[in-house]
Design a protein around this motif. Structure first.
Motif, PDB file in Angstrom:
ATOM      1  N   GLU A   1      11.174   4.699   4.344  1.00  0.00           N
ATOM      2  CA  GLU A   1      10.838   4.368   5.960  1.00  0.00           C
ATOM      3  C   GLU A   1       9.911   3.236   5.800  1.00  0.00           C
ATOM      4  O   GLU A   1       9.925   2.126   6.722  1.00  0.00           O
ATOM      5  N   GLN A   2       8.928   3.395   4.683  1.00  0.00           N
ATOM      6  CA  GLN A   2       7.769   2.400   4.700  1.00  0.00           C
ATOM      7  C   GLN A   2       8.095   0.925   4.256  1.00  0.00           C
ATOM      8  O   GLN A   2       7.928   0.015   4.728  1.00  0.00           O
ATOM      9  N   VAL A   3       9.209   1.211   3.313  1.00  0.00           N
ATOM     10  CA  VAL A   3       9.892  -0.124   2.875  1.00  0.00           C
ATOM     11  C   VAL A   3      10.664  -0.900   4.057  1.00  0.00           C
ATOM     12  O   VAL A   3      10.320  -2.102   4.054  1.00  0.00           O
ATOM     13  N   ARG A   4      11.122  -0.012   4.774  1.00  0.00           N
ATOM     14  CA  ARG A   4      12.110  -0.516   5.846  1.00  0.00           C
ATOM     15  C   ARG A   4      11.364  -1.356   6.648  1.00  0.00           C
ATOM     16  O   ARG A   4      11.562  -2.547   7.648  1.00  0.00           O
ATOM     17  N   GLU A   5      10.006  -0.759   7.061  1.00  0.00           N
ATOM     18  CA  GLU A   5       8.792  -1.255   7.900  1.00  0.00           C
ATOM     19  C   GLU A   5       8.707  -2.815   7.411  1.00  0.00           C
ATOM     20  O   GLU A   5       7.958  -3.476   8.045  1.00  0.00           O
TER      21      GLU A   5
ATOM     22  N   GLY B   1       0.717  -1.280  -0.009  1.00  0.00           N
ATOM     23  CA  GLY B   1       0.005   0.001   0.051  1.00  0.00           C
ATOM     24  C   GLY B   1       0.792   1.207   0.054  1.00  0.00           C
ATOM     25  O   GLY B   1       0.454   2.176   0.622  1.00  0.00           O
ATOM     26  N   ILE B   2       2.079   1.176  -0.684  1.00  0.00           N
ATOM     27  CA  ILE B   2       3.167   2.300  -0.762  1.00  0.00           C
ATOM     28  C   ILE B   2       2.818   2.861  -2.079  1.00  0.00           C
ATOM     29  O   ILE B   2       3.128   2.447  -2.922  1.00  0.00           O
TER      30      ILE B   2
ATOM     31  N   GLY C   1      13.642  -9.743  -3.573  1.00  0.00           N
ATOM     32  CA  GLY C   1      12.738  -8.731  -3.152  1.00  0.00           C
ATOM     33  C   GLY C   1      13.225  -7.864  -1.707  1.00  0.00           C
ATOM     34  O   GLY C   1      12.543  -6.990  -1.465  1.00  0.00           O
ATOM     35  N   ASP C   2      14.572  -8.055  -1.423  1.00  0.00           N
ATOM     36  CA  ASP C   2      15.084  -7.251  -0.490  1.00  0.00           C
ATOM     37  C   ASP C   2      15.198  -5.862  -0.799  1.00  0.00           C
ATOM     38  O   ASP C   2      15.173  -4.702  -0.179  1.00  0.00           O
ATOM     39  N   ALA C   3      15.430  -5.596  -2.362  1.00  0.00           N
ATOM     40  CA  ALA C   3      15.691  -4.227  -2.784  1.00  0.00           C
ATOM     41  C   ALA C   3      14.547  -3.905  -3.836  1.00  0.00           C
ATOM     42  O   ALA C   3      14.079  -4.700  -4.373  1.00  0.00           O
ATOM     43  N   TRP C   4      13.825  -2.723  -3.529  1.00  0.00           N
ATOM     44  CA  TRP C   4      12.380  -2.684  -4.359  1.00  0.00           C
ATOM     45  C   TRP C   4      12.588  -1.703  -5.443  1.00  0.00           C
ATOM     46  O   TRP C   4      11.710  -1.701  -6.183  1.00  0.00           O
TER      47      TRP C   4
END
Length: 450
Positions: free
Chosen positions: A195-199, A180-181, A276-279
């Protein structure tokens, strides 16, 4: 390996003093005499040679032999013998300099945009601006690419642009949708998304501390330029306002553990994108193939969007791109120029280069060819090259490369790697490189302005 050569001396410094910023308005001469005295007419004799001609051409483009075969079939009187090897900074540039010193360089060679000034400073290039069809071809190319090959000399042309690297943002549409980003359109939004991805246990991207061309592309987009020319002196701007702005931005993301700093072009780097670690990856058009080969399990999940901007005005950076140059000493500049024009402007050559190497042409027509206007299955059938074409039209034209770029890359990389390990900052690395670059120029007798 640093680009060095014993050719640099008083004569080369005299040539250097005529170089202006690659998008500037300053004129100056072309060819040898024009460069020395500021004349305006092309000094290179560019008349057709008598009889049959054989040219030598060095390139590292995959499949280039087959492309050259097309020329040879159609031009029996001008045959081209192609030689291949590693890319420029992997040894080819040093070989070129060694060959120039020995007086036996190939007629033509592939040279990246950022390396051209070094070859010009060391008097290794032939001005082909007076050769048939060269000046007339300017309108075929994306504006900023032509300014790069003129090196600030209005009537000179030191190479024919081949391909470009306009930048955009590759992103995992599935991951952004699932979390949902919103896909970021500005660098401010990008930091918030990080920040959201890191969460969600990921990193929004991997910041390279070793391949400094990516960072240069970020600064280019922001309107900065690391080098310029004023009067008889080079200007060095590695710690310019734009550079520091970009450095502080990424430094903050690194300190907050919002981006990874894996070494690029490694298995570890590929795995981050495949798992999927890097978006996202803000990269050049050629990055499409890097993701396809390095992250095969993610087919269909990626999309491409314009790179985030610093404000409302759309602008893109550039990462990479090459030219075809005629070396000083070629006995057949006319024929060499005709081959270089064909290779980089003809539809058949473009189609062959796209098929063999996925090369992204520097001409506007080449970027519209069917192979670059169709949907790409790996990217969900998105017509990704349309995004890069639009990006290429917004790349600022004022960027200037300096004559010691390998030294610059090495020094910035050392500082960036230290900063990523907690020793210093990215901005401090730029300040340090500003000083080392100034010293490197002055040690070679090259005047540096304030």
């Amino acid at each position: 390996m640093k680009i060095t050569s014993p050719l640099l001396g008083a004569a080369s410094v005299a040539l250097l003093l005529t170089l202006a910023a690659c998008g500037g308005d300053s004129g100056g001469g072309s060819g040898d005499e024009g460069a020395a005295d500021g004349g305006g007419e092309a000094a290179t004799a560019c008349e057709p040679s008598d009889g049959e001609v054989t040219l030598t051409f060095f390139s590292w483009v995959p499949g280039i032999e087959g492309v050259v075969d097309l020329w040879n079939e159609q031009n029996p009187d001008i045959q081209v013998e192609v030689q291949t090897g590693p890319n420029g900074n992997s040894g080819t540039y040093q070989n070129f300099f060694n060959q120039l010193e020995a007086g036996n360089p190939p007629d033509l060679g592939q040279i990246e945009f950022d390396a051209l000034p070094n070859f010009r400073v060391q008097d290794g290039l032939t001005d082909i601006g007076g050769c048939e069809g060269v000046m007339e071809s300017q309108e075929k190319f994306v504006d900023w690419t032509w300014s790069q090959v003129q090196l600030g000399e209005e009537n000179a042309v030191y190479a024919i642009p081949q391909d470009t690297g306009p930048m955009a943002m590759f992103y995992r549409e599935d991951l952004f949708t699932e979390a949902g980003i919103e896909v970021p359109t500005t660098w401010e939004e990008y930091a918030a998304a990080a920040e959201q991805v890191r969460e969600n246990d990921g990193y929004i991207t991997n910041f390279s501390t070793s391949d400094i061309n990516q960072f240069a592309g970020f600064v280019w987009q922001a309107g900065g330029s690391w080098f310029g020319n004023e009067g008889d002196s080079w200007q060095v701007g590695l710690d310019s306002e734009e550079s520091v702005q970009v450095a502080d931005y990424w430094n903050g993301l690194i300190q907050d553990d919002l981006v990874s700093t894996l070494p690029p072009w490694t298995t570890e780097w590929d795995n981050a994108y495949n798992s999927g670690d890097a978006w996202t990856w803000v990269s050049a058009v050629w990055g499409a193939n890097s993701i396809m080969s390095g992250a095969p399990d993610t087919e269909g999940d990626w999309r491409v969007a314009p790179m985030p901007t610093w404000g409302d005005e759309q602008a893109a950076g550039n990462w990479g791109g090459s030219t075809t140059a005629v070396f000083k000493g070629s006995e057949h500049p006319h024929e060499a120029a005709q081959f270089a024009l064909w290779l980089n402007t003809s539809e058949e050559a473009h189609e062959a280069l796209i098929e063999a190497a996925n090369l992204y042409p520097a001409t506007t027509e080449g970027q519209q060819l069917p192979a670059l206007s169709e949907g790409v299955p790996f990217y969900g059938d998105q017509k990704i090259y349309e995004v890069f074409t639009e990006a290429g039209a917004t790349v600022p034209t004022e960027w200037t490369w300096g004559p010691t770029m390998t030294q610059v890359y090495n020094d910035v990389s050392d500082g960036f790697s230290a900063a990523a390990s907690g020793n210093g900052s990215l901005a401090e690395a730029l300040t340090s490189t500003q000083e080392s670059t100034t010293s490197a120029l002055e040690s070679q007798g090259i005047p540096v302005g304030e």
